[in-house]
Design an enzyme around this catalytic site. Structure first.
Site, PDB file in Angstrom:
ATOM      1  N   ASP A 341      55.247 -35.686  35.047  1.00  0.00           N
ATOM      2  CA  ASP A 341      56.290 -35.399  34.062  1.00  0.00           C
ATOM      3  C   ASP A 341      56.196 -33.963  33.560  1.00  0.00           C
ATOM      4  O   ASP A 341      55.229 -33.566  32.930  1.00  0.00           O
ATOM      5  CB  ASP A 341      56.209 -36.405  32.917  1.00  0.00           C
ATOM      6  CG  ASP A 341      56.629 -37.773  33.402  1.00  0.00           C
ATOM      7  OD1 ASP A 341      57.760 -37.877  33.913  1.00  0.00           O
ATOM      8  OD2 ASP A 341      55.840 -38.706  33.311  1.00  0.00           O
ATOM      9  N   THR A 342      57.264 -33.224  33.845  1.00  0.00           N
ATOM     10  CA  THR A 342      57.265 -31.775  33.774  1.00  0.00           C
ATOM     11  C   THR A 342      58.700 -31.312  33.533  1.00  0.00           C
ATOM     12  O   THR A 342      59.637 -32.079  33.702  1.00  0.00           O
ATOM     13  CB  THR A 342      56.753 -31.187  35.120  1.00  0.00           C
ATOM     14  OG1 THR A 342      55.502 -31.785  35.435  1.00  0.00           O
ATOM     15  CG2 THR A 342      56.579 -29.695  35.079  1.00  0.00           C
ATOM     16  N   ALA A 343      58.886 -30.055  33.158  1.00  0.00           N
ATOM     17  CA  ALA A 343      60.233 -29.493  33.028  1.00  0.00           C
ATOM     18  C   ALA A 343      60.248 -28.108  33.663  1.00  0.00           C
ATOM     19  O   ALA A 343      59.484 -27.230  33.267  1.00  0.00           O
ATOM     20  CB  ALA A 343      60.640 -29.408  31.556  1.00  0.00           C
ATOM     21  N   GLN A 359      56.753 -26.097  32.732  1.00  0.00           N
ATOM     22  CA  GLN A 359      55.892 -26.468  31.608  1.00  0.00           C
ATOM     23  C   GLN A 359      55.750 -27.980  31.537  1.00  0.00           C
ATOM     24  O   GLN A 359      56.564 -28.708  32.094  1.00  0.00           O
ATOM     25  CB  GLN A 359      56.485 -25.928  30.303  1.00  0.00           C
ATOM     26  CG  GLN A 359      57.929 -26.357  30.055  1.00  0.00           C
ATOM     27  CD  GLN A 359      58.613 -25.516  29.003  1.00  0.00           C
ATOM     28  OE1 GLN A 359      58.816 -24.315  29.184  1.00  0.00           O
ATOM     29  NE2 GLN A 359      58.985 -26.147  27.904  1.00  0.00           N
TER      30      GLN A 359
END
Length: 528
Positions: A341-343, A359
């Site tokens: 889980d990342t953006a 991030q």
């Protein structure tokens, strides 16, 4: 959630892509205000830390690749934190692994706040307070809670500490998508950061409150850990690939694995390989598996162990690896599960500056711990350290862990041509390779490249097999051929969330900026 965009957004001067439309809007506002790509990128990053709190936040890390038109070069910034000075393997005596949730999983210092000021101060035009303004507004005034955050709350809400649950499960209930979501405590923290800069976070009351909370709750981070934190500017890694120079952030990032895969793929003629064919998926999967094998053997904090990048990125070595690939048989290679889980987001401005960045908090909602009244969710990235003293990524004090985050950029004739990246730990180098080959070899625009079916190979948490998860839109005959070759094929949803959230920008010979965002998320591309 799937909101399919069929064509790219095209801007004549600027482009912003991110996994949340409000974050993209924050970046566009900075460009309209006279800021450049670096200002806009920090505004997007800060906004994502507010509107996508299950994926990223002020308690996490960030990695940056930026091309400065004035300097004519690409630089990398490593915004990842280190373990605390008091964190040792014997803190977990008798345990098989570091816990993935709770205060004892939050053992690395958050690096993102430092990276905001470093990137914006070095290359930005606006003040830090100006670029944080949209994020502060989203915190204080609220925003429509995204379907993705709702889904993350369903999945991980039970892992939240009481302080975190009070914010993210108001009234003890999972908040509905579309409802107004306010983060009062985080607004105050961001205001303090805007007024006092990074030192307000690492040397002021924010660090004091986090460390006091951790000490009182059985955690290990101290004020000295925060006071001594600094990210660092680095020369990016690169390789030449079909007339482009492709850049990645150096270790402790896994970015070199994508460069290794490209070096292997360079040995093949994609004009003879049909997109979406068995040959296409098999070749990419095998090249990436070989890269992962070396990655798992060597990747850690380079301050603690030499990583032989000269060998790993050598074209001759790539030729040896390519020769080991059978066109009819899948290699028997294993992998370890990593978080996802990342953006990822990217910005290009009208002056030619470009920023590709990513991030994360590691798992959904990170450690699940909000420290005191700061509103900051602390990451659990350090839970990926090994407790085996002989492991390359073994836990030691003041050490960076193996990191999945890896923004990408490819330049043509010395200027940015493609910016691309994705959410998803093990999937990042895989999806990046899919995106670049689609845009470069098959002439796809970014949106089409993102929309096309994807795969992810490797283990995920709780699953013992090395599956090749592949979206059901891939032709049944191709899936059958992959299975016959020995791939453990598992068809998943047509736009399955396990594939992550990918975004990309391309810049053509006319200077037009095309943007694509993932239909699996709440993102948008905004171009002028």
């Amino acid at each position: 959630m799937v909101s399919l965009t069929t064509g790219p957004v095209i801007g004549t001067k600027t482009m912003v892509v991110s996994p949340h439309y409000l974050a993209s809007a924050a970046g566009a506002r900075m460009l309209e205000k006279g800021g450049n790509a670096y200002d806009a990128a920090v505004a997007v990053s800060a906004a994502l830390a507010v509107v996508y709190p299950h994926m990223t936040g002020l308690g996490g890390d960030a990695f940056w690749l930026g091309y400065s038109a004035g300097e004519g070069r690409v630089r990398a910034y490593n915004g990842s934190g280190r373990s605390g000075y008091a964190v040792r393997r014997d803190c977990y005596a008798g345990e098989m692994a570091i816990p993935r949730r709770g205060v004892r999983s939050a053992i690395t210092v958050p690096g993102m706040a430092d990276s905001w000021e470093a990137v914006q101060r070095e290359y930005g035009r606006l003040t830090l307070a100006e670029v944080l303004e949209p994020a502060i507004g989203y915190c204080a005034d609220g925003f429509p809670l995204s379907p993705d955050q709702h889904g993350g709350s369903v999945l991980a809400g039970a892992a939240l500490s009481p302080e975190a649950a009070a914010i993210y499960l108001p009234g003890g209930r999972i908040p509905a998508a579309g409802g107004r979501f306010v983060q009062r405590q985080l607004a105050g923290t961001l205001r303090a950061l805007a007024a006092g800069g990074r030192d307000a976070f690492y040397k002021g009351k924010i660090a004091e409150e986090i460390s006091e909370y951790m000490q009182a709750s059985g955690g290990y981070l101290t004020r000295d850990d925060f006071a001594d934190h600094r990210g660092n500017w680095e020369e990016p890694l690169s390789t030449d690939y079909h007339g482009h120079k492709v850049y990645q952030v150096p270790p402790n990032s896994q970015g070199f694995t994508a460069l290794m895969a490209l070096n292997i793929l360079e040995r093949y003629n994609f004009a003879d390989i049909g997109h979406g064919s068995y040959e296409y998926y098999h070749l990419l999967a095998e090249a990436l598996k070989l890269s992962f094998r070396d990655r798992d053997r060597v990747l850690t904090d380079p301050a603690f162990s030499r990583i032989p990048l000269d060998q790993l990125l050598d074209k001759g070595y790539a030729a040896q690896l390519a020769a080991s690939i059978s066109p009819q048989q899948a290699l028997a290679i294993g992998s370890e599960p990593v978080g996802r889980d990342t953006a990822y987001a990217a910005v290009v401005d009208g002056e030619g500056n470009a920023v590709s960045f990513i991030q994360s908090l590691y798992f959904e909602f990170g450690s699940g711990v909000v420290a005191g009244d700061t509103g900051i969710l602390l990451q659990n990235r350090g839970s990926f350290f090994s407790l085996d003293p002989g492991h390359i990524n073994t836990l030691e004090p003041h050490k960076r862990t193996f990191h999945t985050l890896m923004p990408a950029m490819a330049c043509r004739d010395g200027k940015p041509a493609y910016l691309y990246g994705t959410q998803g730990g093990e999937g990042q180098p895989q999806t990046q390779t899919l995106l670049l080959t689609r845009m470069l070899h098959y002439g796809m625009d970014p949106q089409t490249a993102v929309n096309e079916p994807r795969f992810v190979w490797g283990r995920t948490w709780g699953e013992p097999t090395q599956e090749l998860k592949i979206e059901s839109r891939v032709a049944a005959g191709v899936q059958a051929e992959l299975a016959e070759a020995g791939h453990l094929v598992r068809a998943v949803g047509s736009y399955d969330g396990v594939m992550g959230h990918a975004h990309a920008i391309s810049i053509d010979g006319n200077g037009y900026r095309s943007g694509g965002t993932d239909p699996r998320c709440d993102g948008s591309a905004i171009g002028w």
